[in-house]
Each structure stands twice: as structure tokens, then as C-alpha cells.
Design a protein around this motif. Structure first.
Motif, PDB file in Angstrom:
ATOM      1  N   ARG A  23       0.893  -1.419   0.309  1.00  0.00           N
ATOM      2  CA  ARG A  23      -0.429   0.134   0.077  1.00  0.00           C
ATOM      3  C   ARG A  23       0.703   1.352   0.171  1.00  0.00           C
ATOM      4  NH1 ARG A  23      -4.339  -0.214  -1.946  1.00  0.00           N
ATOM      5  NH2 ARG A  23      -5.195  -1.805  -0.504  1.00  0.00           N
ATOM      6  N   ALA A  24       2.239   1.498   0.512  1.00  0.00           N
ATOM      7  CA  ALA A  24       3.069   2.338   1.013  1.00  0.00           C
ATOM      8  C   ALA A  24       3.719   2.479  -0.610  1.00  0.00           C
ATOM      9  CB  ALA A  24       4.372   2.141   1.968  1.00  0.00           C
ATOM     10  N   PHE A  25       4.274   1.593  -1.757  1.00  0.00           N
ATOM     11  CA  PHE A  25       4.585   1.460  -2.229  1.00  0.00           C
ATOM     12  C   PHE A  25       3.149   1.846  -3.368  1.00  0.00           C
ATOM     13  CE2 PHE A  25       5.401   0.100  -7.261  1.00  0.00           C
ATOM     14  CZ  PHE A  25       7.124   0.532  -6.510  1.00  0.00           C
ATOM     15  N   VAL A  30       0.922   6.567  -6.870  1.00  0.00           N
ATOM     16  CA  VAL A  30       0.293   7.862  -6.851  1.00  0.00           C
ATOM     17  C   VAL A  30       0.316   9.657  -6.675  1.00  0.00           C
ATOM     18  CG1 VAL A  30      -2.065   8.759  -5.686  1.00  0.00           C
ATOM     19  CG2 VAL A  30      -1.948   6.490  -5.813  1.00  0.00           C
ATOM     20  N   LEU A  31       1.547   9.623  -5.735  1.00  0.00           N
ATOM     21  CA  LEU A  31       1.813  10.886  -5.392  1.00  0.00           C
ATOM     22  C   LEU A  31       3.144  10.825  -6.923  1.00  0.00           C
ATOM     23  CD1 LEU A  31       3.326  11.482  -1.609  1.00  0.00           C
ATOM     24  CD2 LEU A  31       0.858  12.368  -3.228  1.00  0.00           C
ATOM     25  N   LEU A  32       3.933  10.095  -7.726  1.00  0.00           N
ATOM     26  CA  LEU A  32       4.588  11.020  -8.415  1.00  0.00           C
ATOM     27  C   LEU A  32       3.950  10.704  -9.594  1.00  0.00           C
ATOM     28  CD1 LEU A  32       7.511   7.818  -8.381  1.00  0.00           C
ATOM     29  CD2 LEU A  32       7.132  10.006  -8.252  1.00  0.00           C
ATOM     30  N   GLY A  33       2.307  10.132  -9.826  1.00  0.00           N
ATOM     31  CA  GLY A  33       1.659  10.221 -11.158  1.00  0.00           C
ATOM     32  C   GLY A  33       1.078  11.420 -10.923  1.00  0.00           C
ATOM     33  N   THR A  34       0.923  11.944  -9.909  1.00  0.00           N
ATOM     34  CA  THR A  34       0.218  13.353  -9.896  1.00  0.00           C
ATOM     35  C   THR A  34       1.087  14.146  -9.911  1.00  0.00           C
ATOM     36  OG1 THR A  34       0.520  14.019  -7.224  1.00  0.00           O
ATOM     37  CG2 THR A  34      -1.376  12.467  -7.886  1.00  0.00           C
ATOM     38  N   LEU A  35       2.904  14.322 -10.074  1.00  0.00           N
ATOM     39  CA  LEU A  35       3.782  14.906 -10.251  1.00  0.00           C
ATOM     40  C   LEU A  35       3.552  15.001 -11.577  1.00  0.00           C
ATOM     41  CD1 LEU A  35       5.817  16.786  -9.422  1.00  0.00           C
ATOM     42  CD2 LEU A  35       6.875  14.862  -9.442  1.00  0.00           C
ATOM     43  N   VAL A  62      -0.865   7.439 -17.899  1.00  0.00           N
ATOM     44  CA  VAL A  62      -1.464   6.920 -16.544  1.00  0.00           C
ATOM     45  C   VAL A  62      -2.311   5.756 -16.386  1.00  0.00           C
ATOM     46  CG1 VAL A  62      -2.157   7.360 -14.284  1.00  0.00           C
ATOM     47  CG2 VAL A  62      -0.423   8.791 -15.048  1.00  0.00           C
ATOM     48  N   GLY A  63      -3.515   6.021 -17.236  1.00  0.00           N
ATOM     49  CA  GLY A  63      -4.019   4.371 -16.846  1.00  0.00           C
ATOM     50  C   GLY A  63      -3.727   3.519 -17.600  1.00  0.00           C
ATOM     51  N   ALA A  64      -2.958   3.479 -19.038  1.00  0.00           N
ATOM     52  CA  ALA A  64      -1.958   2.429 -18.901  1.00  0.00           C
ATOM     53  C   ALA A  64      -1.345   1.732 -18.375  1.00  0.00           C
ATOM     54  CB  ALA A  64      -1.523   2.960 -20.324  1.00  0.00           C
ATOM     55  N   PHE A  65      -0.559   2.348 -17.253  1.00  0.00           N
ATOM     56  CA  PHE A  65       0.530   2.244 -16.382  1.00  0.00           C
ATOM     57  C   PHE A  65       0.216   1.829 -15.081  1.00  0.00           C
ATOM     58  CE2 PHE A  65       3.656   3.922 -18.901  1.00  0.00           C
ATOM     59  CZ  PHE A  65       4.502   3.367 -19.373  1.00  0.00           C
ATOM     60  N   TYR A  66      -1.361   2.114 -14.397  1.00  0.00           N
ATOM     61  CA  TYR A  66      -1.628   1.974 -14.057  1.00  0.00           C
ATOM     62  C   TYR A  66      -2.495   0.978 -13.425  1.00  0.00           C
ATOM     63  CZ  TYR A  66       1.137   5.849 -11.393  1.00  0.00           C
ATOM     64  OH  TYR A  66       2.569   6.394 -11.219  1.00  0.00           O
ATOM     65  N   GLY A  67      -3.169   0.261 -13.938  1.00  0.00           N
ATOM     66  CA  GLY A  67      -4.392   0.147 -14.171  1.00  0.00           C
ATOM     67  C   GLY A  67      -6.080   1.021 -14.362  1.00  0.00           C
ATOM     68  N   TRP A  68      -7.020   0.470 -14.143  1.00  0.00           N
ATOM     69  CA  TRP A  68      -8.524   1.423 -14.222  1.00  0.00           C
ATOM     70  C   TRP A  68      -8.666   1.683 -12.493  1.00  0.00           C
ATOM     71  CZ3 TRP A  68     -12.881   1.389 -11.568  1.00  0.00           C
ATOM     72  CH2 TRP A  68     -13.657  -0.554 -10.895  1.00  0.00           C
ATOM     73  N   LEU A  73      -7.618   6.506  -9.567  1.00  0.00           N
ATOM     74  CA  LEU A  73      -7.572   7.592  -7.867  1.00  0.00           C
ATOM     75  C   LEU A  73      -6.307   7.731  -8.838  1.00  0.00           C
ATOM     76  CD1 LEU A  73      -8.293   7.136  -4.972  1.00  0.00           C
ATOM     77  CD2 LEU A  73      -6.125   5.497  -5.026  1.00  0.00           C
ATOM     78  N   THR A  74      -5.077   7.617  -9.058  1.00  0.00           N
ATOM     79  CA  THR A  74      -3.969   8.825  -9.542  1.00  0.00           C
ATOM     80  C   THR A  74      -4.747  10.281  -9.831  1.00  0.00           C
ATOM     81  OG1 THR A  74      -2.752   7.051  -9.644  1.00  0.00           O
ATOM     82  CG2 THR A  74      -1.665   9.743  -9.954  1.00  0.00           C
ATOM     83  N   ILE A  75      -5.485   9.669 -10.730  1.00  0.00           N
ATOM     84  CA  ILE A  75      -5.870  11.467 -11.242  1.00  0.00           C
ATOM     85  C   ILE A  75      -6.754  12.171 -10.718  1.00  0.00           C
ATOM     86  CG2 ILE A  75      -7.466  11.828 -13.496  1.00  0.00           C
ATOM     87  CD1 ILE A  75      -6.124   9.482 -14.831  1.00  0.00           C
ATOM     88  N   LEU A  76      -7.292  11.522 -10.146  1.00  0.00           N
ATOM     89  CA  LEU A  76      -8.779  12.401  -8.717  1.00  0.00           C
ATOM     90  C   LEU A  76      -7.842  12.800  -8.180  1.00  0.00           C
ATOM     91  CD1 LEU A  76     -12.155   9.722  -8.587  1.00  0.00           C
ATOM     92  CD2 LEU A  76     -12.305  11.590  -9.274  1.00  0.00           C
TER      93      LEU A  76
END
Length: 192
Positions: A23-25, A30-35, A62-68, A73-76
Motif C-alpha cells: 500500500r505504501a508503494f 499515486v504521488l508520482l503520478g500526480t507529479l 497513467v491509465g495504461a501503466f497504473y490500471g483502471w 484514483l491517481t487522476i482524482l
């Protein structure tokens, strides 16, 4: 042949394997994705009423690498950063005003588009360059459809098409191709 193929290629494409991480990873991702989304937003070509940026490129990647799930969640989370005033949107903008003007439809579309591309990636679309391009193109098109529909409610359909859809079609196609190539290249690296 089928057994060999399924052993060589995973059922879904997940180059970062975020679903298997702690979960920490995942929070760090998510934080790196928002950056990444913020930095992509700062690359812009001024247009009216909405500037053309690399946002949709970043959203599909982000969608392709992180999954739906994690991609959405990252985009939100990135949109949440924008709501509280962080300068993460196009041109370094942030604040609630952007969620009330002509950009609202596009902002609403972003997590939906990212989740769509993430879902298609999980179904294996990004293993094939043509299907990967189609997935990215669907994500970009969804942003234009939702954003354009909202803009039409403000300006009328003709103005919305002229100002908020048509000028972005070529950019969406180019960004879709670039995103598909980037994801496909990472898949090749993963297999080595």
C-alpha cells in the motif's frame, strides 16, 4: 501453442505491477503520478477556451501503466490537488474556479478516460501497438466528447465544436500515438 503463448504473455499488461505492491508503494506511485500529470499540464499551447496541453497524454499513460483503479484514483488525486489550489492544471493553474467554467467537462472526463484506458490495458490492448493506439485514442476521444458536450451547454454546439473539439483532434491523435509507443516500448523492456 495456446499454452505456450499464455505462459509467455501475461493475461493483462501491468508493467509496474502495482497491484502486487505494498500500500505504501501504491501511495508513492499515486504521488508520482500526480507529479507527472502536473508536469504534463504545464506543457501547453495557448488556445481558447481550453489550452492544448500534454494532459491527455499523461492521463492515458497513467491509465495504461497504473490500471483502471489506481489510474483513476491517481487522476482524482491530481484533480483534488487542483481543487485545493495547487498549481497542477494547465499553465500552473489551480483552484475551484476551474471546476465551474468551460474546463469542467474536460476535468470530469479525465478520470473516466484514464480508467477506460487502464481497463483496456488490463484486457491486453496495450500489448499490440494498433490496439494500444486505439485504447489511447478512445481515452482522448472520450475527453473531447464529455468536455465538448459540457462546453456546448455553455456556448452552443457549433461554438463548442469550433473552439473545444476540432482544434484538439489532431493533437489527440498524435498524443495517442506517442502514448501507445511509450507503453509498447515499456512492454518490450519488461520482457527482456
Amino acid at each position: 501453442m495456446t499454452e505456450t503463448r499464455s505462459a509467455a504473455l501475461p493475461a493483462s499488461f501491468s508493467p509496474l505491477r502495482l497491484e502486487t505492491r505494498s500500500r505504501a508503494f501504491q501511495i508513492g506511485a499515486v504521488l508520482l503520478g500526480t507529479l507527472f500529470l502536473a508536469l504534463s499540464s504545464w506543457i501547453e499551447v495557448p488556445m481558447f477556451p481550453v489550452p492544448m496541453t500534454m494532459q491527455t497524454f499523461a492521463i492515458t499513460v497513467v491509465g495504461a501503466f497504473y490500471g483502471w483503479r489506481l489510474g483513476g484514483l491517481t487522476i482524482l488525486a491530481w484533480l483534488g490537488e487542483a481543487m485545493v489550489g495547487l498549481p497542477v492544471l494547465a499553465g500552473g493553474a489551480g483552484g475551484l474556479a476551474h471546476f465551474a467554467g468551460p474546463t469542467l467537462g474536460y476535468l470530469v472526463a479525465f478520470p473516466i478516460a484514464g480508467a477506460l484506458v487502464g481497463y483496456l490495458a488490463e484486457q491486453g490492448w496495450t500489448r499490440n501497438i494498433a490496439l494500444g493506439f486505439a485504447a489511447m485514442l478512445l481515452g482522448n476521444a472520450l475527453c473531447l466528447v464529455i468536455g465538448g458536450a459540457y462546453l456546448a451547454s455553455l456556448l452552443g454546439p457549433e461554438q463548442a465544436m469550433a473552439l473545444g473539439v476540432t482544434p484538439f483532434i489532431l493533437g489527440g491523435i498524435l498524443k495517442s500515438a506517442l502514448a501507445a509507443l511509450m507503453v509498447k516500448a515499456s512492454y518490450r523492456l519488461e520482457r527482456q
